[in-house]
Design a protein around this motif. Structure first.
Motif, short mmCIF file in Angstrom:
data_model
loop_
_atom_site.label_atom_id
_atom_site.label_comp_id
_atom_site.label_asym_id
_atom_site.label_seq_id
_atom_site.Cartn_x
_atom_site.Cartn_y
_atom_site.Cartn_z
N ARG A 132 -1.62 9.66 7.07
CA ARG A 132 -0.92 8.66 6.25
C ARG A 132 -1.45 7.27 6.55
O ARG A 132 -1.59 6.43 5.63
N ASP A 152 -3.19 4.68 3.90
CA ASP A 152 -2.75 3.30 3.70
C ASP A 152 -3.93 2.34 3.75
O ASP A 152 -4.02 1.39 2.96
N VAL A 192 0.87 -1.18 0.00
CA VAL A 192 0.00 0.00 0.00
C VAL A 192 0.90 1.24 0.00
O VAL A 192 1.71 1.42 0.89
N ASN A 193 0.76 2.05 -1.04
CA ASN A 193 1.63 3.22 -1.16
C ASN A 193 3.08 2.76 -1.14
O ASN A 193 3.47 1.92 -1.92
#
Length: 284
Positions: free
Chosen positions: A85, A89, A19-20
């Motif tokens: 953040r 995610d 993820v990311n």
């Protein structure tokens, strides 16, 4: 990888998902309406195993190790752990799993993240369960004090190591009621906490501190979805917080567990799972 219990029934799958710029280790059980579970500080997706197996009869239960915990990545920059953040995610995780909307259950730190996610991405959460969670701190001096306190704890972890920190953490007043649990339950919880890494826990404390996030108290009126608040009566601080949250939220139900403290899901897993299932099955 599938894991079976002694009766041969499937317990769940575990896999790393990108993820990311990070990989989250994700535990899954069951099938049905998707339910995302977010653990507390020092926990992991595995912390939910007993409750997850009870819920998996009619839900697809998804429980990631949050950043810095368990077998998920543990970045070196504290800013990477900030609540925004973290929520991004989790949305990326739902996108990978092709889930447009989920029910969400968050405990303590995971509850703060879940509340932020529901407010920031309102179309992605259908119903919300928050256990021993808070919307943060309104007072700027209280936030500064919390940031300083969590920074000191982070240094303690890095200096003394995970085992010494867990010795300390398990004996703070917040978890006093857990001393009454069977030894096997406490040992299993402790083993899970000890599988964490010092750098991950320390940087999570720095980046995801209650003091590091903006207060969400003034935004609670925006959260117009069915919300169940859970607290243990022996945890007086969070019982009070959750009563105040229930007054502010448009569609809140409040469940206070009389003989429990901060970790209701650990102390009364059967009744807890039934309470969550009843709420999720009620519709709305």
């Amino acid at each position: 990888m599938l894991n079976a219990n002694r009766s041969g029934q499937t317990r769940g799958s575990r896999v790393h998902i990108q993820v990311n710029d990070a990989a989250l280790y994700v535990h899954q059980w069951g099938a049905g309406d998707p339910l995302l579970l977010l653990h507390g500080f020092t926990g992991s997706g595995e912390s939910w195993s007993e409750v997850a197996e009870l819920l998996a009869s009619d839900h697809r239960v998804i429980a990631p190790d949050l950043l810095g915990h368990g077998q998920s990545d543990a970045p070196t920059a504290p800013e990477r752990y900030r609540i925004g953040r973290c929520a991004d995610d989790l949305i990326a995780l739902l996108d990978v799993l092709k889930l447009a909307q989920v029910d969400l259950l968050g405990y303590s730190m995971g509850g703060r993240v879940g509340l932020y996610l529901a407010l920031t991405y309102p179309t992605r959460v259908r119903r919300l369960v928050l256990e021993s969670a808070s919307p943060g701190l309104n007072d700027s001096s209280a936030r500064a004090a919390r940031v300083a306190g969590d920074a000191a704890l982070a240094e303690q972890i890095e200096r003394d190591g995970v085992e010494a920190f867990i010795d300390y953490w398990e004996n703070i007043p917040l978890f006093e009621s857990q001393r009454a649990l069977p030894g096997s339950v406490r040992e299993r919880a402790r083993a899970g906490r000890l599988r964490n890494r010092a750098a991950g826990l320390a940087n999570c404390l720095r980046g995801l501190s209650t003091g590091a996030q903006s207060s969400l108290w003034n935004r609670l009126t925006e959260l117009d979805i069915p919300t169940l608040l859970i607290a243990g009566a022996l945890d007086v601080k969070f019982t009070d917080i959750n009563r105040r949250m229930a007054d502010a939220l448009p569609q809140a139900q409040l469940a206070i567990f009389a003989e429990n403290g901060h970790s209701v899901h650990l102390e009364s897993p059967g009744l807890y799972a039934q309470t969550v299932r009843d709420f999720l099955s009620a519709g709305g």
